[in-house]
Design an enzyme around this catalytic site. Structure first.
Site, PDB file in Angstrom:
ATOM      1  CD  GLU A 275      -9.457 -70.036 -22.791  1.00  0.00           C
ATOM      2  OE1 GLU A 275     -10.470 -70.618 -22.404  1.00  0.00           O
ATOM      3  OE2 GLU A 275      -9.202 -69.830 -23.981  1.00  0.00           O
TER       4      GLU A 275
ATOM      5  CB  CYS B  64      -6.517 -76.480 -36.973  1.00  0.00           C
ATOM      6  SG  CYS B  64      -4.720 -76.347 -37.063  1.00  0.00           S
TER       7      CYS B  64
END
Ligand code: SAH
Length: 377
Positions: free
Chosen positions: A117, A141
């Protein structure tokens, strides 16, 4: 009648020396990932003079042409030979999403079918392109959607460069000059410092004045805290700007939010930041990013802890970018209230730390920080 050469002879003809030397047997070379020296080897191996390498480099980087047929200053037969051994494009655009704020998100696929992306962020006086360094991300994360993909693969230098070429062509058109203000940020999917060599190779290709000519001063790369690579970056003469994703000022909280902290804790990270600060050029600064998570890391007490941390390691030439959390169904966190963000910023500033609040962009199309998860709709 011309006799047909034996099979081995034919294969040798189809596999010219340069082709064999760069070790590509099953897959074609990606022209956009090759240095000018590598291109010179390729073209001379195909029996052409060396200056053709510069013509090819300029055509694919400066003009951003997308097929060999369009490079009309090359002999036709040479173009055909090149096309046999190399590609200009190894990525395809699957879909493109337009946000109400002008942001564009591109969902691309590599030749191997891995999602990539890239985000285009226009502002009044300059544009920023946010590129990915990996497909997916191996870091976990807790507040980031890309983490849910896991690592799908490292991107090659060519795949990193091609993202930017595709976006520039979409925005400005093939052949149009890249505006001088265009900035790049390595803040898309993946951890750039876990693909360091390809990242630096791509940045060098894009900095070339005969190519895109996007110099390191207009590039920022962000890391979640791969300490040895921060040290490596500090030693690079032609390095981009650095941003470090911090998001917590105690090991206890950071261990939970960003598990990479269990490998390189705050002490190691702050020492690397200190070392990096020493290598800064005049007037240069670096950045800490701090994702604001409602009720988790956004109290004025948290702001004080953060300011103390920076003070303890004598970090002065840095600024803090406060990023309101961008939510998603699969994420357990909520964004801090605007009041909490403002109070956090005020507390930092009262303690002598520069802080800026980042406006979220492209949330409606899943293009904002931490939202890149290869969503196709
Ligand atoms: N892996 C690198 C590069 C990605 S940069 C790094 O972590 O620095 C992406 C930035 O968006 C990081 O600063 C990250 O902390 C932040 N981010 C991740 N998830 C987010 C979310 N849901 N909302 C806002 N920011 C987020």
């Amino acid at each position: 009648m011309v006799p047909i050469p034996p099979i081995r002879e034919r294969l040798r003809e189809q596999n010219p020396p340069a082709y064999a030397k760069i070790g590509i047997v099953t897959q074609k070379a990606h022209i956009l990932g090759m240095t000018r020296a590598e291109l010179a080897e390729l073209v001379t191996g195909l029996g052409e003079p060396k200056y053709r390498a510069d013509q090819v480099f300029r055509a694919v980087h400066e003009q951003r042409l997308r097929s060999f047929d369009e490079i009309t200053n090359l002999p036709k037969a040479f173009r055909a030979k090149l096309a046999e051994v190399a590609d200009i494009s190894q990525m395809s655009v699957e879909s493109r999403f337009l946000s109400t704020d002008g942001t564009r998100r591109y969902l691309m696929k590599t030749g191997a079918g891995k999602p990539v992306e890239t985000v285009y962020l226009p502002t009044e006086n300059r544009d920023t392109i946010c590129f990915s360094s990996q497909s997916g991300c191996p870091l976990k994360c807790d507040f980031c959607l890309t983490a849910k993909l896991g690592l799908l693969g490292n991107l090659t230098a060519g795949e990193i460069v091609e993202q930017i070429v595709i976006v520039l062509n979409d925005v400005y058109g093939v052949g149009a000059e890249t505006p001088h203000g265009t900035n790049l940020v390595g803040m898309g999917a993946g951890e750039p410092f876990l693909n360091f060599e390809n990242l630096i190779a791509a940045l060098r290709l894009m900095a070339d004045e005969k190519g895109l000519f996007i110099v390191p001063n207009r590039v920022t790369v962000s890391t979640a805290g791969i300490v040895p690579r921060i040290d490596d970056l500090a030693q690079l003469e032609d390095r981009p700007h650095l941003a470090i994703s911090l998001s917590a000022a105690t090991d206890e909280l950071r261990d939970r939010l960003m598990p990479i902290n269990r490998k390189w804790d705050l002490d190691a990270l702050m020492k690397a930041a200190r070392n990096f600060e020493r290598s800064l050029k005049r007037g240069e600064r670096f950045t800490f990013e701090y994702v604001m998570l409602g009720g988790v890391n956004d109290s004025t007490e948290d702001a004080r802890t953060l300011a103390e941390l920076l003070k303890r390691y004598k970090l002065r030439r840095c600024k803090i970018n406060l990023i309101p959390h961008n939510g998603a169904e699969q994420l357990d966190y909520s964004s801090s209230s605007p009041e909490a963000v403002a109070a956090f910023k005020d507390t930092l500033e009262s303690l002598g730390v520069d802080a800026y609040v980042r406006t979220p962009r492209g949330r409606d199309i899943y293009a904002a920080c931490g939202q890149l998860a290869a969503k196709a709709a």
